[in-house]
Design an enzyme around this catalytic site. Sequence first.
Site, PDB file in Angstrom:
ATOM      1  N   HIS A 100       0.847  -1.193   0.000  1.00 23.97           N
ATOM      2  CA  HIS A 100       0.000   0.000   0.000  1.00 23.97           C
ATOM      3  C   HIS A 100       0.884   1.245   0.000  1.00 23.97           C
ATOM      4  CE1 HIS A 100      -2.866   3.050   1.386  1.00 23.97           C
ATOM      5  NE2 HIS A 100      -3.816   2.237   0.972  1.00 23.97           N
ATOM      6  N   GLU A 172      -3.755   2.297  -7.124  1.00 19.23           N
ATOM      7  CA  GLU A 172      -4.163   3.387  -6.233  1.00 19.23           C
ATOM      8  C   GLU A 172      -3.327   4.626  -6.524  1.00 19.23           C
ATOM      9  OE1 GLU A 172      -3.288   2.588  -2.143  1.00 19.23           O
ATOM     10  OE2 GLU A 172      -1.235   2.060  -2.619  1.00 19.23           O
TER      11      GLU A 172
END
Length: 261
Positions: A100, A172
Amino acid sequence: MARKPLIAGNWKMNLNHLEAIALVQKIAFSLPAKYFDKVDVTVIPPFTDIRSVQTLVEGDKLLLTYGAQDVSAHDSGAYTGEISGSMLAKLGCTFVVVGHSERRTLHCEDNDTVLAKTKAALKNGITPIVCIGEGLDVREAGEHVSYNVEQLRGSLAGLSGEDIAKVVIAYEPVWAIGTGRVASAANAQEVCAAIRATLGELASQDVASGVRVLYGGSVNAKNVGEIVGQTDVDGALVGGASLKADEFATLSAIAAGGPLP
């Protein structure tokens, strides 16, 4: 190949174990069984909540799944504060998020680290959700596609086609995470199509056609329909909206093709 949409709720560092139980109960109540034929729904709570979520999901035979926000690259040993893949597997985790942007940025995790964690997840039968994404400077320079392709190649380097078939990729754009800004559906499709093409090069077209590619970046009930409607977008990695049971259930229902709960 038809790919079943996946909506994954990344709670980040929010909610204690009691709050986690309440949220999962509300989500489950809002999503009748009929939706799960058309969409996979998973929650990604903090480590301290996982056992409580496991007890609830297994005890009530809920159809949603759950996972973890990170995993150690190591099996066991003197690694204070880390959680191994075998520990997560014992807790029944289906998914684990690796790479992430907040881990890459705040904890200085590079592609080699992400690759090692991806391997650790696969070794323990857990599906890694491998995250990649560009910052605003890269986007404005028009280098976002090549940047993401390079990050993807580094994060999956050396994996077999069989292993690549078991991963989920989450695109993302860092500039859209928690900012309220969101990539357009066309922006998301552009990068997700490049991701799928690269997966075809790393493995095969058959493998690439089966891998789910998610979009993550200020996803909400208003924009998720158009985004997941793109050819190469198979769901969403949801942040803040996943902490609101009604909105998360609505997101999931939209991804399933409706009707709204």
